[in-house]
Design a protein around this motif. Structure first.
Motif, short mmCIF file in Angstrom:
data_model
loop_
_atom_site.label_atom_id
_atom_site.label_comp_id
_atom_site.label_asym_id
_atom_site.label_seq_id
_atom_site.Cartn_x
_atom_site.Cartn_y
_atom_site.Cartn_z
N LYS A 250 0.83 -1.21 0.00
CA LYS A 250 0.00 0.00 0.00
C LYS A 250 0.86 1.26 0.00
N ILE B 183 2.05 1.92 -3.50
CA ILE B 183 0.97 2.44 -4.35
C ILE B 183 0.71 3.90 -4.04
N CYS C 167 0.36 8.09 -6.29
CA CYS C 167 -0.79 8.99 -6.31
C CYS C 167 -0.37 10.43 -6.56
N VAL D 268 -6.06 4.83 -0.98
CA VAL D 268 -5.13 3.69 -0.91
C VAL D 268 -5.00 3.21 0.53
N ILE E 216 -7.59 0.66 1.58
CA ILE E 216 -7.71 -0.63 0.87
C ILE E 216 -7.80 -1.77 1.88
N THR F 203 -8.56 -1.76 -12.81
CA THR F 203 -7.10 -1.62 -12.76
C THR F 203 -6.46 -2.14 -14.05
N VAL G 224 -7.17 4.52 -8.99
CA VAL G 224 -7.04 3.42 -9.95
C VAL G 224 -5.76 3.58 -10.77
N LYS H 131 -2.85 2.26 -8.79
CA LYS H 131 -2.83 0.79 -8.79
C LYS H 131 -2.31 0.26 -10.12
N MET I 198 -3.85 -9.38 -2.09
CA MET I 198 -3.86 -8.38 -3.15
C MET I 198 -5.06 -8.57 -4.08
N SER J 3 -8.21 -7.50 -2.65
CA SER J 3 -8.22 -6.05 -2.48
C SER J 3 -8.30 -5.31 -3.81
N LEU K 82 -6.19 -5.72 -6.49
CA LEU K 82 -4.88 -5.41 -7.06
C LEU K 82 -4.44 -6.54 -7.98
#
Length: 794
Positions: A17, A20, A24, A33, A36, A52, A279, A282, A360, A363, A365
């Protein structure tokens, strides 16, 4: 769902996380994030994964999404909601940029309707309210400042301020020059003190100039005076500025009131921008870890193909190393995989890879595994990893393990994924082994799924004799004494304790004493496991070699089939050519015979004429039956033969039909030459040109060089397409680009302006497709920024 809560951290999900979040662009995206969490609804997980995946495909294969400005507009919308409040100029500017981004994004996806169906769900039914943008643009300029003509009164006040400032400046310049002439001034020019323009006057002369003293130098020798007549003019300017500020506030309040009814829509736009940023982050992370979308299953199962631990993969790529992929399958038949093998052989990494990738996927991902991988949805994930001893709770290491086992045996079910590292350790192996076996038996009765690592032999024996449990081992090269990090399912693995101790250098007498102290049966079991490992390694290497040989044979077979097809086609073509040639020969022969007969008749059987006609007929027959010489090998592509001369790339030739000189830039395999006539390229048959030599060639080269130099001198590496229609702009850009490529110019400056960015988008889309443009970039922000594009020509 996760027990214990720190299992997420121990599996590495918090670090995922964090990586990721670094992708952003906005704080709302980072907050999303942070929130998540693994989900349990299959439809929701599928939608998150597909969004994604679509964004990843967009980033890799489509034009860039216009997300230049992702300001958090929710606080601004909340502020505008309050009656009596108003947004400042810079706040309206942020709203304006965000709205432009929203509308550009909506238009982007509208132009690709049906291509990104899951991403489109993010802003479904969101309208484009251009009225808001027009209202803000009527007041705020492109620098985020209020326009002088936002109202008639504001324009009048601004003009008065400008006029008064000019008058004040003109007057103070006159006073300054007079003071200089009188010798009253100190060294230096006009200076600003307390926001007012002042004259530096020597202290002994400060009474000679009427005005307000704003400051003096550190030594006290210079006084900074604002002249009396200028002081009144500056006060007038200050009053006008206050009046202008009141008018600005009035306009901002009025504009905020017009914006207030649209606050719910602004909040929806804020949500869209936040989700897009989320998104996008990710998708960027998925690209970094070479991730793909696996197949989802309603059953509690795991089938990972070529899976890699994402954090291990990132570190390996940074160190330019590779990660050995993992293949593991957990289903109704093999519910629990019991992994054994040497220390530092990859057992824990195998277990953590399974747990982390499952987290993942649930979640939303993408994971670094083949898209043929298949994962189900688990309601619970239980993990016992590492040492959780607690002084505060009076828990030892083994007590902490037992407390988790208690929770596992009470609450686990068929929808639970259990991950246990070094099962049974932390206490006397004589008792820890049987307790671990009993716990494993209890968990197996609950039909749990899981991956468990251990060194205990009793657990390996139990797994081999119990349905639902399957032994597996991490392969080890017992010759080179190094782990291979390859999971082999079906047989348990040895810990290689004695072999590793021997490699480290432990004395032989100590090792022999240790071997005598362990039981004979245990020694036999461990020896058998080592032999099995050696056999498995041999089988694995043989399998790889056979697979390589099979691939080579497949390649050879494909080449053979391709060659056979080519030969068959050539054979058919030769037959067709031969038939056509025979048909033509027969046709010519018939015609010749008919002509001969006609000639004989017309000669009325004259013997000499008849013999002559017969000789001609025999000559024609000999000509068609004469054996043709074999074809000579074709010349290399870099040269050709025209007449008796070889023509190569770089030669100058004269086109016979056109009486024009040109240079050879390519010689094709057929009978064609590609020639350059200035900026024009043309294709000419080899037999239609004559190679130039000596003085004639030198004269042509000299003439063309002078023309080329003149062309470079006249070329302007700048094209201005501002205000043009898109088609006209691209046509002019193409013309200038072609000329730049022809004369070898390295860069081209394109002025397209900013505006809504539509012309800039079309220009850059065209540059991406132009083969000779290696890359392009914005002009420096001080010299035009993204209103100008520099294209670099390779």
């Amino acid at each position: 769902m996760i027990f214990p809560k720190n299992a997420i951290d121990k599996l590495g999900f918090l670090e995922i996380k964090s990586l990721i979040q670094e992708k952003c662009l906005s704080e709302p995206g980072r907050e999303m994030v942070e929130k998540i969490q693994p989900q349990q609804k299959l439809e929701q997980i599928d939608r998150f994964l597909r969004q994604t995946q679509e964004f990843r495909d967009l980033l890799l294969h489509d034009a860039p999404l216009p997300v230049d400005h992702l300001y958090p507009i929710k606080p601004l919308a909340e502020k505008a909601r309050i009656v009596g409040s108003f947004l400042a100029e810079d706040e309206f500017y942020r709203v304006l940029l965000s709205l432009r981004t929203v509308y550009a994004v909506i238009r982007y996806f509208n132009e690709r309707e049906g291509q990104y169906s899951n991403l489109t769900l993010l802003f479904e039914h969101l309208p484009i309210e251009t009225k808001i943008v027009r209202q803000i643009e009527a007041v705020i300029d492109d620098r985020g400042r209020m326009k002088d003509n936002a109202s008639r009164l504001l324009l009048d006040i601004t003009q008065q301020i400008l006029k008064s400032e000019q008058e004040a400046r003109k007057r103070i310049d006159q006073v300054f020059k007079q003071a200089q002439h009188n010798g009253w001034t100190a060294d230096g020019n006009l200076t600003v003190r307390d926001g007012r323009l002042c004259i530096p006057i020597l202290a002994e002369n400060k009474r000679k100039l009427k005005g307000l003293i704003h400051d003096e130098s550190a030594t006290g020798q210079t006084a900074y005076i604002e002249p009396e007549e200028v002081f009144h003019l500056n006060n007038k300017v200050r009053d006008l500025e206050f009046e202008r500020r009141r008018e600005v506030v009035r306009i901002l309040m009025e504009l905020t009131a017009e914006l207030r009814p649209h606050v719910p829509l602004l909040l929806s736009y804020h949500g869209l921008l936040s989700k897009l940023d989320f998104v996008r982050a990710k998708a960027l992370f998925a690209i970094d870890i070479e991730a793909d979308m696996p197949q989802l299953s309603k059953d509690a199962e795991i089938n990972l193909v070529n899976a890699r631990h994402p954090l291990l993969l990132i570190n390996a790529k940074r160190d330019q190393q590779t990660v050995v992929p993992l293949h593991i399958k957990i289903d109704q038949h093999d519910r629990v995989i019991l992994v054994s093998g040497p220390n530092a052989g990859g057992k824990s990494v195998c277990m953590k890879t399974v747990g982390l990738l499952q987290l993942m996927v649930q979640s939303g991902l993408l994971i670094p595994a083949d898209d043929t991988s298949k994962l189900g949805i688990f309601k619970q994930i239980f993990a016992d990893i590492g040492d959780d001893q607690s002084i505060e709770s009076d828990l030892s290491t083994y007590s902490a393990h037992l407390s988790k086992m208690k929770h596992f045996t009470e609450f686990a079910n068929a929808r639970t994924l259990v991950l246990i590292d070094e099962f049974g350790t932390g206490t006397d192996p004589l008792f820890g082994g049987p307790i671990a076996e009993a716990v494993l038996e209890s968990l197996n009765k609950k039909d749990i799924r899981g991956v468990i690592t251990t060194h205990y032999s009793n657990l390996k024996v139990f797994a081999s004799n119990t349905a639902g449990l399957e032994n597996a081992s991490m392969l080890f090269d017992n010759v080179a004494m190094r782990p291979l990090y390859i999971l082999q399912v079906g047989k348990p693995g040895s810990s290689y304790a004695f072999e590793i101790a021997q490699k480290i250098g432990l004395r032989a007498d100590i090792l022999e004493s240790a071997k005598q102290k362990i039981g004979t049966q245990q020694k036999k079991v461990d020896t058998l496991l080592v032999d099995l490992e050696r056999d498995k390694k041999l089988v694995h290497d043989t399998k790889i070699a056979i697979g390589k040989r099979e691939r080579e044979l497949e390649t050879i077979q494909a080449e053979y089939e391709q060659l056979q097809s080519h030969l068959e086609e050539n054979k058919r073509q030769l037959i067709r050519d031969a038939k056509e040639e025979a048909r033509q020969i027969l046709k010519d022969a018939n015609k010749l015979i008919e002509n001969t007969i006609s000639e004989i008749k017309s000669a009325q059987a004259d013997k000499e004429r008849t013999r002559e006609l017969r000789r001609e007929l025999h000559a024609a027959v000999d000509k068609n039956t004469e054996k043709k010489p074999s074809a000579k090998p074709s010349a290399a592509p870099s040269s050709a033969i025209a007449g008796d001369e070889v023509i190569e790339v770089g030669d100058w030739v004269k086109i016979v039909d056109a009486d024009t000189e040109a240079q050879v830039i390519e010689v094709s395999k057929g009978s064609n030459l590609i020639l350059a006539l200035g900026d024009i390229r043309t294709v000419v048959k080899k037999n239609k040109v004559v190679k130039l030599r000596g003085k004639e060639k030198a004269k042509v080269v000299k003439r063309h060089r002078s023309l080329s130099t003149s062309s470079v001198a006249d070329f302007q590496p700048e094209v201005d397409v501002r205000g043009m229609r898109t088609e006209d702009a691209l046509r002019q850009l193409e013309t200038v680009l072609d000329r730049a490529v022809m004369i070898g110019y390295p860069t081209l400056k394109i002025l397209h302006g900013k505006g809504d960015g539509i012309l800039r988008k079309f220009v850059r889309d065209y540059l991406r497709k132009y083969n000779h443009v290696s890359h392009f970039e914005d002009e420096h922000a001080d010299r035009g920024g993204d209103g100008i594009t520099y294209a670099y020509i390779s």
